[in-house]
Write a protein that holds these residues in place. Structure first.
Motif, PDB file in Angstrom:
ATOM      1  N   GLU A 111       0.837  -1.227   0.147  1.00 25.10           N
ATOM      2  CA  GLU A 111      -0.053   0.061  -0.051  1.00 25.10           C
ATOM      3  C   GLU A 111       1.000   1.162   0.174  1.00 25.10           C
ATOM      4  O   GLU A 111       1.717   1.506   1.031  1.00 25.10           O
ATOM      5  CB  GLU A 111      -0.809   0.019   1.278  1.00 25.10           C
ATOM      6  CG  GLU A 111      -1.666   1.089   1.266  1.00 25.10           C
ATOM      7  CD  GLU A 111      -2.727   1.150   2.461  1.00 25.10           C
ATOM      8  OE1 GLU A 111      -3.104   2.163   3.364  1.00 25.10           O
ATOM      9  OE2 GLU A 111      -2.858   0.187   3.222  1.00 25.10           O
ATOM     10  N   THR A 152       1.859   5.244  -0.491  1.00 25.78           N
ATOM     11  CA  THR A 152       1.495   6.780  -0.458  1.00 25.78           C
ATOM     12  C   THR A 152       2.792   7.577  -1.102  1.00 25.78           C
ATOM     13  O   THR A 152       4.037   7.154  -0.591  1.00 25.78           O
ATOM     14  CB  THR A 152       1.558   7.058   1.237  1.00 25.78           C
ATOM     15  OG1 THR A 152       0.262   6.468   1.511  1.00 25.78           O
ATOM     16  CG2 THR A 152       0.995   8.713   1.066  1.00 25.78           C
ATOM     17  N   ARG A 172       0.037  15.483  -8.207  1.00 24.13           N
ATOM     18  CA  ARG A 172      -0.219  14.368  -7.572  1.00 24.13           C
ATOM     19  C   ARG A 172      -1.468  13.933  -8.457  1.00 24.13           C
ATOM     20  O   ARG A 172      -1.499  12.625  -8.497  1.00 24.13           O
ATOM     21  CB  ARG A 172      -1.025  14.854  -6.290  1.00 24.13           C
ATOM     22  CG  ARG A 172      -1.794  13.489  -5.442  1.00 24.13           C
ATOM     23  CD  ARG A 172      -2.504  14.078  -4.386  1.00 24.13           C
ATOM     24  NE  ARG A 172      -3.588  14.998  -5.081  1.00 24.13           N
ATOM     25  CZ  ARG A 172      -4.478  15.821  -3.881  1.00 24.13           C
ATOM     26  NH1 ARG A 172      -4.210  15.862  -2.672  1.00 24.13           N
ATOM     27  NH2 ARG A 172      -5.306  16.439  -4.770  1.00 24.13           N
ATOM     28  N   ASP A 173      -2.319  14.820  -8.968  1.00 23.19           N
ATOM     29  CA  ASP A 173      -3.746  14.119  -9.630  1.00 23.19           C
ATOM     30  C   ASP A 173      -3.115  13.667 -10.778  1.00 23.19           C
ATOM     31  O   ASP A 173      -3.671  12.794 -11.418  1.00 23.19           O
ATOM     32  CB  ASP A 173      -4.659  15.378  -9.846  1.00 23.19           C
ATOM     33  CG  ASP A 173      -5.206  15.735  -8.471  1.00 23.19           C
ATOM     34  OD1 ASP A 173      -4.979  15.121  -7.354  1.00 23.19           O
ATOM     35  OD2 ASP A 173      -6.019  16.795  -8.505  1.00 23.19           O
ATOM     36  N   LEU A 228      -1.614  10.109 -10.303  1.00 24.34           N
ATOM     37  CA  LEU A 228      -2.894   9.228  -9.738  1.00 24.34           C
ATOM     38  C   LEU A 228      -3.554   8.908 -11.271  1.00 24.34           C
ATOM     39  O   LEU A 228      -3.980   7.696 -11.352  1.00 24.34           O
ATOM     40  CB  LEU A 228      -3.719   9.649  -9.111  1.00 24.34           C
ATOM     41  CG  LEU A 228      -3.161   9.879  -7.441  1.00 24.34           C
ATOM     42  CD1 LEU A 228      -4.179  10.547  -6.475  1.00 24.34           C
ATOM     43  CD2 LEU A 228      -2.958   8.476  -7.046  1.00 24.34           C
ATOM     44  N   ALA A 239      -5.105   1.599  -8.239  1.00 23.03           N
ATOM     45  CA  ALA A 239      -5.862   2.607  -7.714  1.00 23.03           C
ATOM     46  C   ALA A 239      -6.279   2.418  -6.267  1.00 23.03           C
ATOM     47  O   ALA A 239      -6.296   3.164  -5.660  1.00 23.03           O
ATOM     48  CB  ALA A 239      -7.137   2.819  -8.388  1.00 23.03           C
ATOM     49  N   ASP A 240      -6.589   1.168  -5.817  1.00 23.53           N
ATOM     50  CA  ASP A 240      -6.947   0.646  -4.568  1.00 23.53           C
ATOM     51  C   ASP A 240      -5.760   0.667  -3.572  1.00 23.53           C
ATOM     52  O   ASP A 240      -5.874   0.618  -2.263  1.00 23.53           O
ATOM     53  CB  ASP A 240      -7.705  -0.218  -4.654  1.00 23.53           C
ATOM     54  CG  ASP A 240      -6.744  -1.631  -5.019  1.00 23.53           C
ATOM     55  OD1 ASP A 240      -5.884  -1.425  -5.716  1.00 23.53           O
ATOM     56  OD2 ASP A 240      -7.229  -2.781  -4.633  1.00 23.53           O
ATOM     57  N   SER A 299      -1.936   6.084  -2.799  1.00 17.70           N
ATOM     58  CA  SER A 299      -2.580   7.607  -2.491  1.00 17.70           C
ATOM     59  C   SER A 299      -1.425   8.644  -2.633  1.00 17.70           C
ATOM     60  O   SER A 299      -0.217   8.277  -2.505  1.00 17.70           O
ATOM     61  CB  SER A 299      -3.250   7.585  -1.184  1.00 17.70           C
ATOM     62  OG  SER A 299      -2.393   7.450  -0.260  1.00 17.70           O
TER      63      SER A 299
END
Length: 252
Positions: free
Chosen positions: A33, A35, A44-45, A48, A56-57, A60
């Motif tokens: 996971e 970050t 950032r966007d 992503l 995606a899951d 972040s």
């Protein structure tokens, strides 16, 4: 085959593009996971969106300039199993008499002091669990000076010694630490270098640059037990034995 990093949480600084983004994707592919820090909501966007549905899951992004110590502390506060110190700048570029003390100091702040601060902040959670991995993105410039890069070379040389210091002080407590020089990689930083026209690195054609996916894959591999024989070392991705272990193609 189980994902080797399943259940682990990783933080990648400067993960919105280049080597950082490649490391985010590679770590997520191994089950972590992840970050990542980005300096602006737009970057950032965009990162992503580029990652898309593939992870995606598990990915972040947080807004954080790593030289903002309060914000960096907030970003690291959740606690992580893996820290990848990737964020860095190559500027200022110029001969020593052409540089200001302020610009030199800002480079050291970004490339060394913020890396130290991230490690200092990440260690307590790692030590409480008895394990953790820290990967510092190093550089051959930390061992071989390049004209016009005095600030960058000095910062990366300090980071190399910081890697060794972490291993000396915390290796026996389950903290795995590595420095890895990614070679000359096709990133935005290389665009800045080419525009400077200073030193031989700026003269390299883009076709000679490695894709960011290669150091990204190496970073993820270092987070697995397969890399335990290399703990505490400064590594170079161009080393044939390392490339073979990571699963990268040999260099021409």
């Amino acid at each position: 085959m189980p994902s080797p990093l399943l259940g682990q949480r990783a933080l990648v600084t400067g993960g919105a593009r280049g080597i950082g983004l490649a490391a985010v994707r590679a770590l997520a592919a191994l089950g972590a996971e992840v970050t990542f820090t980005a300096r602006t909501p737009e970057s950032r966007d965009a990162a992503l969106r580029e990652i898309g549905a593939e992870a995606a899951d598990r990915v972040s992004g947080v807004i954080c300039d790593i030289t903002d110590r309060a914000r960096l502390a907030e970003a690291i506060a959740p606690g992580f199993d893996v820290l990848v110190n990737n964020a860095a700048v190559v500027t200022p570029i110029g001969r020593i008499t052409d540089l200001s003390t302020e610009a030199f100091a800002q480079a050291i702040e970004t490339n060394l002091i913020a890396q130290f601060d991230a490690i200092r902040l990440a260690l307590p959670a790692m030590l409480s669990r008895g394990r953790g991995t820290i990967i510092n993105i190093s550089s051959g410039a930390g061992h071989r000076p390049q004209e016009g890069w005095s600030a960058y070379c000095a910062g990366k040389a300090g980071l190399a010694m910081l890697t060794r210091s972490v291993h000396l002080e915390y290796g026996a407590d389950g903290i795995r630490v590595f420095g890895i020089a990614p070679g000359v990689v096709d990133t935005g930083m290389q665009g800045v270098i080419r525009a400077s026209g200073i030193n031989p690195v700026s003269q390299l054609p883009r076709s000679a640059l490695a894709p960011a996916e290669q150091p990204g894959q190496a970073v993820a591999w270092l987070c697995t037990p397969a890399a335990d024989a290399l703990l505490g070392q400064e590594l170079d991705i161009r080393a044939p034995d390392l490339r073979e272990a990571v699963g990268l193609p040999p260099l021409a």
